[in-house]
Motif scaffolding. Structure first.
Motif, PDB file in Angstrom:
ATOM      1  N   TYR A 131     -37.223 -29.330  16.625  1.00  0.00           N
ATOM      2  CA  TYR A 131     -37.280 -29.674  18.048  1.00  0.00           C
ATOM      3  C   TYR A 131     -36.211 -28.949  18.863  1.00  0.00           C
ATOM      4  N   LEU A 132     -35.142 -28.479  18.200  1.00  0.00           N
ATOM      5  CA  LEU A 132     -34.062 -27.776  18.889  1.00  0.00           C
ATOM      6  C   LEU A 132     -34.330 -26.280  19.066  1.00  0.00           C
ATOM      7  N   LEU A 133     -35.212 -25.738  18.265  1.00  0.00           N
ATOM      8  CA  LEU A 133     -35.361 -24.279  18.214  1.00  0.00           C
ATOM      9  C   LEU A 133     -35.775 -23.673  19.550  1.00  0.00           C
ATOM     10  N   LYS A 134     -36.565 -24.383  20.320  1.00  0.00           N
ATOM     11  CA  LYS A 134     -37.028 -23.867  21.612  1.00  0.00           C
ATOM     12  C   LYS A 134     -35.864 -23.608  22.566  1.00  0.00           C
ATOM     13  N   ASP A 135     -34.723 -24.243  22.289  1.00  0.00           N
ATOM     14  CA  ASP A 135     -33.560 -24.084  23.162  1.00  0.00           C
ATOM     15  C   ASP A 135     -32.665 -22.915  22.769  1.00  0.00           C
ATOM     16  N   ILE A 136     -33.069 -22.172  21.749  1.00  0.00           N
ATOM     17  CA  ILE A 136     -32.299 -20.992  21.331  1.00  0.00           C
ATOM     18  C   ILE A 136     -32.858 -19.771  22.040  1.00  0.00           C
ATOM     19  N   HIS A 137     -32.047 -19.160  22.890  1.00  0.00           N
ATOM     20  CA  HIS A 137     -32.480 -17.995  23.672  1.00  0.00           C
ATOM     21  C   HIS A 137     -31.715 -16.726  23.297  1.00  0.00           C
ATOM     22  N   CYS A 138     -30.653 -16.856  22.528  1.00  0.00           N
ATOM     23  CA  CYS A 138     -29.880 -15.675  22.149  1.00  0.00           C
ATOM     24  C   CYS A 138     -30.567 -14.943  20.993  1.00  0.00           C
ATOM     25  N   PRO A 139     -30.215 -13.684  20.756  1.00  0.00           N
ATOM     26  CA  PRO A 139     -30.789 -12.945  19.623  1.00  0.00           C
ATOM     27  C   PRO A 139     -30.473 -13.618  18.291  1.00  0.00           C
ATOM     28  N   LEU A 140     -31.443 -13.560  17.377  1.00  0.00           N
ATOM     29  CA  LEU A 140     -31.310 -14.201  16.070  1.00  0.00           C
ATOM     30  C   LEU A 140     -31.753 -13.240  14.975  1.00  0.00           C
ATOM     31  N   LEU A 141     -30.955 -13.177  13.915  1.00  0.00           N
ATOM     32  CA  LEU A 141     -31.351 -12.498  12.682  1.00  0.00           C
ATOM     33  C   LEU A 141     -31.322 -13.524  11.574  1.00  0.00           C
ATOM     34  N   PHE A 142     -32.462 -13.716  10.894  1.00  0.00           N
ATOM     35  CA  PHE A 142     -32.553 -14.672   9.788  1.00  0.00           C
ATOM     36  C   PHE A 142     -32.638 -13.882   8.488  1.00  0.00           C
ATOM     37  N   ILE A 143     -31.650 -14.065   7.620  1.00  0.00           N
ATOM     38  CA  ILE A 143     -31.579 -13.382   6.327  1.00  0.00           C
ATOM     39  C   ILE A 143     -31.942 -14.380   5.230  1.00  0.00           C
ATOM     40  N   GLN A 144     -32.854 -13.992   4.355  1.00  0.00           N
ATOM     41  CA  GLN A 144     -33.251 -14.907   3.284  1.00  0.00           C
ATOM     42  C   GLN A 144     -33.610 -14.123   2.024  1.00  0.00           C
ATOM     43  N   GLY A 145     -33.138 -14.603   0.884  1.00  0.00           N
ATOM     44  CA  GLY A 145     -33.579 -14.058  -0.382  1.00  0.00           C
ATOM     45  C   GLY A 145     -34.947 -14.624  -0.729  1.00  0.00           C
ATOM     46  N   GLU A 146     -35.836 -13.769  -1.174  1.00  0.00           N
ATOM     47  CA  GLU A 146     -37.198 -14.224  -1.484  1.00  0.00           C
ATOM     48  C   GLU A 146     -37.200 -15.201  -2.658  1.00  0.00           C
ATOM     49  N   ALA A 163     -26.536  -6.643   9.065  1.00  0.00           N
ATOM     50  CA  ALA A 163     -25.799  -7.414  10.060  1.00  0.00           C
ATOM     51  C   ALA A 163     -25.105  -6.491  11.062  1.00  0.00           C
ATOM     52  N   THR A 164     -24.547  -5.397  10.578  1.00  0.00           N
ATOM     53  CA  THR A 164     -23.886  -4.429  11.456  1.00  0.00           C
ATOM     54  C   THR A 164     -24.870  -3.823  12.436  1.00  0.00           C
ATOM     55  N   GLU A 165     -26.033  -3.425  11.952  1.00  0.00           N
ATOM     56  CA  GLU A 165     -27.063  -2.863  12.836  1.00  0.00           C
ATOM     57  C   GLU A 165     -27.472  -3.867  13.909  1.00  0.00           C
ATOM     58  N   PHE A 166     -27.662  -5.103  13.502  1.00  0.00           N
ATOM     59  CA  PHE A 166     -28.061  -6.158  14.438  1.00  0.00           C
ATOM     60  C   PHE A 166     -27.016  -6.335  15.534  1.00  0.00           C
ATOM     61  N   ILE A 167     -25.746  -6.385  15.163  1.00  0.00           N
ATOM     62  CA  ILE A 167     -24.685  -6.620  16.144  1.00  0.00           C
ATOM     63  C   ILE A 167     -24.515  -5.417  17.058  1.00  0.00           C
ATOM     64  N   ARG A 168     -24.616  -4.220  16.518  1.00  0.00           N
ATOM     65  CA  ARG A 168     -24.429  -3.023  17.333  1.00  0.00           C
ATOM     66  C   ARG A 168     -25.517  -2.872  18.403  1.00  0.00           C
ATOM     67  N   GLU A 169     -26.660  -3.476  18.170  1.00  0.00           N
ATOM     68  CA  GLU A 169     -27.754  -3.378  19.149  1.00  0.00           C
ATOM     69  C   GLU A 169     -27.642  -4.391  20.276  1.00  0.00           C
ATOM     70  N   LEU A 170     -26.695  -5.328  20.163  1.00  0.00           N
ATOM     71  CA  LEU A 170     -26.552  -6.347  21.187  1.00  0.00           C
ATOM     72  C   LEU A 170     -25.897  -5.791  22.431  1.00  0.00           C
ATOM     73  N   ASP A 171     -26.214  -6.401  23.581  1.00  0.00           N
ATOM     74  CA  ASP A 171     -25.634  -6.010  24.859  1.00  0.00           C
ATOM     75  C   ASP A 171     -24.558  -7.032  25.214  1.00  0.00           C
ATOM     76  N   PHE A 172     -23.305  -6.613  25.191  1.00  0.00           N
ATOM     77  CA  PHE A 172     -22.197  -7.543  25.456  1.00  0.00           C
ATOM     78  C   PHE A 172     -21.758  -7.561  26.921  1.00  0.00           C
ATOM     79  N   LYS A 173     -22.474  -6.845  27.761  1.00  0.00           N
ATOM     80  CA  LYS A 173     -22.059  -6.758  29.164  1.00  0.00           C
ATOM     81  C   LYS A 173     -22.464  -8.005  29.939  1.00  0.00           C
ATOM     82  N   ASN A 174     -23.455  -8.751  29.389  1.00  0.00           N
ATOM     83  CA  ASN A 174     -23.974  -9.895  30.150  1.00  0.00           C
ATOM     84  C   ASN A 174     -23.313 -11.197  29.702  1.00  0.00           C
TER      85      ASN A 174
END
Length: 260
Positions: free
Chosen positions: A189-204, A249-260
């Motif tokens: 029920y909380l997930l709809k309130d997440i608007h920031c970028p998300l990376l989900f890492i999971q081992g199969e 994780a590094t690739e994900f963070i480097r693609e973020l826009d920190f100006k906003n």
């Protein structure tokens, strides 16, 4: 320079390691699992901080590592929601309003809750092997861990990091997750309130959760969401294959826009 100290949050001592040397850059906040602590992250925080030019905060939750012990092993069903509230108080105390959360297992869940409840402080979330509901495979993993606790040197190994807190924290984890009233725990029920970028890492081959945890998370958040599913890997990708996890994780963070 990394500061190592106790922070006092609402009268409770919490051990933190904190570096805020890079002005204007986000703070990577690492959230450990149900048996973890600062020390067990090893050099992952430092490596990711260096690769991304970010500041870093790592802390022991109450009852873990060098922080104050738990008062009781009995936890309410919403204990991870309460942990997110505590993290919010910690970030407020340290004047952190630009956090990048990296959470593993329970820590991943706490990161998701934090992003939903306190979006003004959170720039992005990396959730590794987090849970949004209880599965049978999760319970089997907990029961297997309990058996290992009784029959192997697991208590002694954990005591190296948690001292005399081991029995309390282990009971808090195992008895909460296997309680009848915890079966219905669910934070979808909380997930709809997440608007920031998300990376989900999971081992199969995660022994504590299926890929339903990933799919039902990334499809219900309202921000950009990506997944990194790793074949043949279990519940702790950052320990089992650290280099690919750090690279992603590094690739994900480097693609973020920190100006906003």
């Amino acid at each position: 320079m990394m500061q190592k100290k106790m922070a006092v949050i609402k009268g409770t001592e919490v051990y933190i390691e904190y570096n805020n040397d890079f002005e204007g850059r986000p703070v990577l906040v690492f959230l450990h699992d149900s048996l973890g602590c600062v020390q067990l992250w090893r050099d992952i925080p430092a490596q990711l901080a260096e690769a991304t030019g970010c500041n870093v905060l790592v802390y022991d939750r109450v009852g873990y590592g060098k922080s104050s012990p738990m008062l009781t092993y009995e936890r309410p069903v919403n204990y991870m929601e309460l942990e997110a509230d505590f993290l919010n108080d910690l970030l407020t105390e340290l004047n952190i309003n630009n956090a990048l959360l990296f959470g593993h297992s329970d820590g991943g869940t706490i990161a998701l809750i934090m992003a939903a409840k306190y979006p003004e402080k959170i720039k992005a979330v990396i959730c590794e092997a987090g849970h949004i509901f209880v599965e049978e495979v999760t319970l089997k993993g907990v029961y297997d861990a309990w058996e290992a606790y009784k029959t192997t040197n697991l208590p002694e190994r954990l005591a190296k990091y948690h001292g005399d807190k081991v029995e309390m924290l282990f009971k808090a984890w195992t008895e909460t997750w296997t309680r009848e009233d915890y079966r219905s725990w669910n934070i979808e029920y909380l997930l709809k309130d997440i608007h920031c970028p998300l990376l989900f890492i999971q081992g199969e081959a995660d022994e504590y959760g299926t890929l339903d945890q990933v799919e039902k998370t990334v499809t219900q958040v309202n921000g950009p969401a990506a997944k990194y599913i790793i074949p043949g890997i279990g519940h702790t990708p950052h320990k089992e294959i650290p280099e690919p996890v750090l690279k992603k994780a590094t690739e994900f963070i480097r693609e973020l826009d920190f100006k906003n």
